[in-house]
Scaffold this motif. Sequence first.
Motif, PDB file in Angstrom:
ATOM      1  N   LEU A 145       0.867  -1.027   0.026  1.00 41.36           N
ATOM      2  CA  LEU A 145      -0.125   0.150   0.077  1.00 41.36           C
ATOM      3  C   LEU A 145       0.992   1.385   0.064  1.00 41.36           C
ATOM      4  O   LEU A 145       0.407   2.148  -0.623  1.00 41.36           O
ATOM      5  CB  LEU A 145      -0.906   0.008   1.325  1.00 41.36           C
ATOM      6  CG  LEU A 145      -2.243   1.073   1.132  1.00 41.36           C
ATOM      7  CD1 LEU A 145      -3.081   0.543  -0.182  1.00 41.36           C
ATOM      8  CD2 LEU A 145      -2.974   0.853   2.476  1.00 41.36           C
ATOM      9  N   ALA A 146       1.881   1.137   0.748  1.00 40.72           N
ATOM     10  CA  ALA A 146       2.879   2.466   0.726  1.00 40.72           C
ATOM     11  C   ALA A 146       3.302   2.590  -0.638  1.00 40.72           C
ATOM     12  O   ALA A 146       3.682   3.725  -1.067  1.00 40.72           O
ATOM     13  CB  ALA A 146       4.057   2.270   1.672  1.00 40.72           C
ATOM     14  N   GLY A 147       3.734   1.661  -1.392  1.00 39.99           N
ATOM     15  CA  GLY A 147       4.283   1.680  -2.593  1.00 39.99           C
ATOM     16  C   GLY A 147       3.337   2.359  -3.539  1.00 39.99           C
ATOM     17  O   GLY A 147       3.435   3.139  -4.517  1.00 39.99           O
ATOM     18  N   ARG A 148       2.092   1.819  -3.696  1.00 41.39           N
ATOM     19  CA  ARG A 148       0.837   2.513  -4.433  1.00 41.39           C
ATOM     20  C   ARG A 148       0.607   4.024  -4.064  1.00 41.39           C
ATOM     21  O   ARG A 148       0.336   4.801  -4.869  1.00 41.39           O
ATOM     22  CB  ARG A 148      -0.170   1.752  -4.274  1.00 41.39           C
ATOM     23  CG  ARG A 148      -0.277   0.319  -4.974  1.00 41.39           C
ATOM     24  CD  ARG A 148      -1.809  -0.479  -4.997  1.00 41.39           C
ATOM     25  NE  ARG A 148      -1.774  -1.348  -5.632  1.00 41.39           N
ATOM     26  CZ  ARG A 148      -2.810  -2.324  -5.868  1.00 41.39           C
ATOM     27  NH1 ARG A 148      -3.929  -1.900  -5.664  1.00 41.39           N
ATOM     28  NH2 ARG A 148      -2.545  -3.431  -6.646  1.00 41.39           N
ATOM     29  N   LEU A 149       0.595   4.324  -2.877  1.00 41.40           N
ATOM     30  CA  LEU A 149       0.817   5.504  -2.071  1.00 41.40           C
ATOM     31  C   LEU A 149       1.745   6.575  -2.898  1.00 41.40           C
ATOM     32  O   LEU A 149       1.486   7.636  -3.229  1.00 41.40           O
ATOM     33  CB  LEU A 149       0.610   5.868  -0.550  1.00 41.40           C
ATOM     34  CG  LEU A 149       0.599   7.120  -0.178  1.00 41.40           C
ATOM     35  CD1 LEU A 149      -0.658   7.894  -0.515  1.00 41.40           C
ATOM     36  CD2 LEU A 149       1.002   7.100   1.462  1.00 41.40           C
ATOM     37  N   LEU A 150       2.963   6.096  -2.666  1.00 37.32           N
ATOM     38  CA  LEU A 150       4.031   6.811  -3.376  1.00 37.32           C
ATOM     39  C   LEU A 150       3.684   7.149  -4.948  1.00 37.32           C
ATOM     40  O   LEU A 150       4.122   8.210  -5.498  1.00 37.32           O
ATOM     41  CB  LEU A 150       5.204   6.283  -3.420  1.00 37.32           C
ATOM     42  CG  LEU A 150       5.813   6.173  -1.954  1.00 37.32           C
ATOM     43  CD1 LEU A 150       6.913   5.385  -1.561  1.00 37.32           C
ATOM     44  CD2 LEU A 150       5.929   7.381  -1.279  1.00 37.32           C
ATOM     45  N   MET A 151       3.212   6.141  -5.800  1.00 36.26           N
ATOM     46  CA  MET A 151       2.958   6.119  -7.064  1.00 36.26           C
ATOM     47  C   MET A 151       1.777   7.276  -7.298  1.00 36.26           C
ATOM     48  O   MET A 151       1.454   7.855  -8.283  1.00 36.26           O
ATOM     49  CB  MET A 151       2.286   4.906  -7.735  1.00 36.26           C
ATOM     50  CG  MET A 151       3.561   3.816  -7.808  1.00 36.26           C
ATOM     51  SD  MET A 151       3.033   2.290  -8.222  1.00 36.26           S
ATOM     52  CE  MET A 151       2.192   2.584  -9.821  1.00 36.26           C
ATOM     53  N   ASP A 152       0.902   7.117  -6.215  1.00 32.33           N
ATOM     54  CA  ASP A 152      -0.332   8.227  -6.487  1.00 32.33           C
ATOM     55  C   ASP A 152       0.204   9.934  -6.239  1.00 32.33           C
ATOM     56  O   ASP A 152      -0.434  10.765  -6.962  1.00 32.33           O
ATOM     57  CB  ASP A 152      -1.471   8.000  -5.337  1.00 32.33           C
ATOM     58  CG  ASP A 152      -2.404   8.867  -5.309  1.00 32.33           C
ATOM     59  OD1 ASP A 152      -3.124   8.734  -6.316  1.00 32.33           O
ATOM     60  OD2 ASP A 152      -2.553   9.727  -4.539  1.00 32.33           O
ATOM     61  N   LEU A 153       1.118   9.984  -5.487  1.00 35.14           N
ATOM     62  CA  LEU A 153       1.536  11.289  -4.921  1.00 35.14           C
ATOM     63  C   LEU A 153       1.865  12.335  -6.325  1.00 35.14           C
ATOM     64  O   LEU A 153       1.278  13.356  -6.255  1.00 35.14           O
ATOM     65  CB  LEU A 153       2.768  11.387  -4.019  1.00 35.14           C
ATOM     66  CG  LEU A 153       2.534  10.969  -2.751  1.00 35.14           C
ATOM     67  CD1 LEU A 153       3.491  10.791  -1.825  1.00 35.14           C
ATOM     68  CD2 LEU A 153       1.334  11.648  -2.029  1.00 35.14           C
ATOM     69  N   PRO A 154       2.581  11.843  -7.312  1.00 33.42           N
ATOM     70  CA  PRO A 154       2.721  12.841  -8.595  1.00 33.42           C
ATOM     71  C   PRO A 154       1.557  13.040  -9.338  1.00 33.42           C
ATOM     72  O   PRO A 154       1.509  13.881 -10.065  1.00 33.42           O
ATOM     73  CB  PRO A 154       3.770  11.928  -9.342  1.00 33.42           C
ATOM     74  CG  PRO A 154       4.432  10.816  -8.109  1.00 33.42           C
ATOM     75  CD  PRO A 154       3.270  10.627  -7.391  1.00 33.42           C
TER      76      PRO A 154
END
Length: 258
Positions: A145-154
Amino acid sequence: MSTIKETFKKQWIETTNGLRLYTLISSNSPPYSAPAIILVHGLSVSSRYMLPTAVRLAPWYHVYIPDFPGFGKSPKASHVLNISESADTLAAWMQAMRLPSAILLGNSLGCQIIVQLALKYPEYIERAILVSPTMDPKARTIYQLAGRLLMDLPCEPLHFLPVLVREFLAAGITCTIRALRHALDDPVEEHLPHVHIPTLVVRGSRDPIVSQEWAEKINHLLPDSQLVVIEGAAHAVNFNAPEQLVSLIRSFTKSTSQ
């Protein structure tokens, strides 16, 4: 469009289960007969995160946004509430507000709380709007989930990051992680077939947290639902595409009330 200060008043609501929730309530109210809509925030955020959508809903709905215990300006409970306890708290808050029923709109983890409310207190919900609903079974670890969140930020607007950081710092890492673990442990896909209320599922086309496959599965599992994808929107649809979201909400609530 009216400013936030003109549109909302702030109240501290003592719930029937002994908690105290900071709440924003629309003050430039539409007619008394207009429907009530409750906005349910997601993980580590609060009512502030829901305001871009809330301000645009206020001309047509009686809008309410509570901060759950430990988030925003609401004090912590004796422990971090799990999804079922959060639904109980939402029901207790509605009782204190003398809201017998309402439209419920949630974002992300807030959708899981609404699903639980629908299971335990179905009479409280007239319609449900699930915006970017979690948790995708294919990303049910903190690291995934943390990986997906980092992908969402940009994919989010630039002014989103300061809001997210401020909200996270207010909640704290301990509260956030414990709430996240509760959300990951919630088998929401098992609950969806038992939610017998008209439901609108909304996904942003650029949302890496909620995949198209997962959104379609949610739509399939719900007995009475429709799925709409907002082009160009990311996970925080209520923040990054509020005008499109409000347009969908108005169409959905009109069609299901006829």
